[in-house]
Motif scaffolding. Structure first.
Motif, short mmCIF file in Angstrom:
data_model
loop_
_atom_site.label_atom_id
_atom_site.label_comp_id
_atom_site.label_asym_id
_atom_site.label_seq_id
_atom_site.Cartn_x
_atom_site.Cartn_y
_atom_site.Cartn_z
N VAL A 3 0.85 -1.20 0.00
CA VAL A 3 0.00 0.00 0.00
C VAL A 3 0.88 1.24 0.00
N VAL A 4 0.51 2.23 -0.81
CA VAL A 4 1.25 3.48 -0.87
C VAL A 4 0.28 4.64 -0.65
N ASN A 5 0.75 5.63 0.12
CA ASN A 5 -0.05 6.81 0.44
C ASN A 5 0.30 7.94 -0.54
N ARG A 6 -0.70 8.40 -1.27
CA ARG A 6 -0.51 9.53 -2.18
C ARG A 6 -1.50 10.66 -1.85
N GLY A 7 -1.72 10.84 -0.55
CA GLY A 7 -2.52 11.97 -0.10
C GLY A 7 -1.65 13.22 0.01
N ILE A 8 -2.24 14.37 -0.30
CA ILE A 8 -1.54 15.65 -0.18
C ILE A 8 -2.42 16.64 0.57
N ARG A 9 -1.86 17.17 1.63
CA ARG A 9 -2.57 18.15 2.47
C ARG A 9 -3.04 19.33 1.62
N GLY A 10 -4.31 19.69 1.78
CA GLY A 10 -4.86 20.86 1.10
C GLY A 10 -5.29 20.62 -0.33
N ASP A 11 -5.13 19.38 -0.82
CA ASP A 11 -5.42 19.12 -2.23
C ASP A 11 -6.92 19.17 -2.51
N ILE A 12 -7.24 19.59 -3.74
CA ILE A 12 -8.62 19.57 -4.24
C ILE A 12 -8.71 18.48 -5.30
N THR A 13 -9.93 18.14 -5.71
CA THR A 13 -10.10 17.01 -6.64
C THR A 13 -9.44 17.30 -7.99
N GLU A 14 -9.41 18.55 -8.42
CA GLU A 14 -8.72 18.88 -9.67
C GLU A 14 -7.23 18.59 -9.56
N GLY A 15 -6.65 18.86 -8.38
CA GLY A 15 -5.25 18.55 -8.13
C GLY A 15 -4.99 17.06 -8.20
N MET A 16 -5.92 16.26 -7.64
CA MET A 16 -5.79 14.80 -7.68
C MET A 16 -5.84 14.30 -9.13
N LEU A 17 -6.75 14.86 -9.90
CA LEU A 17 -6.88 14.52 -11.31
C LEU A 17 -5.58 14.84 -12.06
N ASN A 18 -5.01 15.99 -11.75
CA ASN A 18 -3.82 16.45 -12.47
C ASN A 18 -2.53 15.74 -12.06
N ARG A 19 -2.58 14.91 -11.01
CA ARG A 19 -1.36 14.19 -10.62
C ARG A 19 -1.53 12.67 -10.70
N LEU A 20 -2.43 12.24 -11.54
CA LEU A 20 -2.64 10.79 -11.69
C LEU A 20 -1.42 10.06 -12.24
N GLN A 21 -0.51 10.78 -12.91
CA GLN A 21 0.70 10.12 -13.43
C GLN A 21 1.51 9.50 -12.29
N TYR A 22 1.44 10.09 -11.10
CA TYR A 22 2.16 9.53 -9.95
C TYR A 22 1.51 8.23 -9.47
N ILE A 23 0.23 8.07 -9.80
CA ILE A 23 -0.48 6.84 -9.46
C ILE A 23 -0.14 5.76 -10.50
N TYR A 24 -0.23 6.14 -11.77
CA TYR A 24 -0.01 5.17 -12.85
C TYR A 24 1.36 4.52 -12.80
N LYS A 25 2.38 5.30 -12.42
CA LYS A 25 3.73 4.73 -12.43
C LYS A 25 3.90 3.63 -11.39
#
Length: 195
Positions: A39-61
């Motif tokens: 399991v890996v944590n990719r939560g970011i303090r203060g993030d909004i859903t648009e920010g999560m959408l824009n950083r999906l490349q960190y999930i895909y890798k």
């Protein structure tokens, strides 16, 4: 920026389960909580859903099999975004994950407690958003974890589960962790204990 720069240098090349969200997700060590070493944590303090959408490349890798997504409270509190707009961001994330054969699991956006200013107005928007997220989960045949049904007292986050009206205490994470373990267990991932 700091967190994503860390994601670039962390040595983990693959994780079966990724936790995607804001500070509520970031705050806990999911490996320890879930007793899993995949399991890996990719939560970011203060993030909004648009920010999560824009950083999906960190999930895909990480080539995950499942992604647990919780977001929306910062969109509501800070940006006063409309529920439909937040749900659209969730939809885009879900669509992208499914296209890459990754199973998304949606988690309800949490209520704030009655100690928060304008909590009734905020929680009304949370209800509207969660109705849209439940519909999204049903339409895509993916799990929906309704945490508010476990952590709320009426239409507000129960104060015994929060330190400041928004962020969670260990007792709340324990309940959330049980729900996640159940969702993982009903999926295709065998238990990988780290103990």
């Amino acid at each position: 920026m700091i967190r994503t720069s860390l994601f670039d240098i962390y040595p983990t090349k693959q994780a079966n389960v990724v936790m995607l969200g804001d500070s509520i997700t970031q705050a806990v060590d999911w490996r320890e909580l879930l007793n899993r070493n995949d399991v890996v944590n990719r939560g970011i303090r203060g993030d909004i859903t648009e920010g999560m959408l824009n950083r999906l490349q960190y999930i895909y890798k990480l080539k995950p099999k499942m992604v647990f997504l919780m977001g929306g409270i910062n969109d509501i509190k800070s940006n006063e975004a409309a529920s439909e707009e937040i749900a659209r961001n969730h939809q885009k994330i879900v669509t992208e994950l499914i296209e890459r054969q990754i199973k998304p699991v949606l988690t309800s956006t949490l209520y704030v407690s009655s100690t928060e200013r304008k909590y009734k107005k905020i929680n009304q928007k949370v209800d509207e958003l969660n109705d849209l997220l439940k519909k999204l989960a049903t339409e895509n045949d993916i799990p929906f974890i309704d945490l508010n049904s476990k952590l709320a007292n009426g239409h507000a986050l129960d104060q015994k589960y929060t330190i400041d009206g928004i962020h969670l205490m260990g007792n709340a994470y324990q309940i959330w962790g049980e729900e996640i373990s159940r969702a993982i267990g009903s999926g295709t991932l065998a238990q990988k204990s780290s103990r």
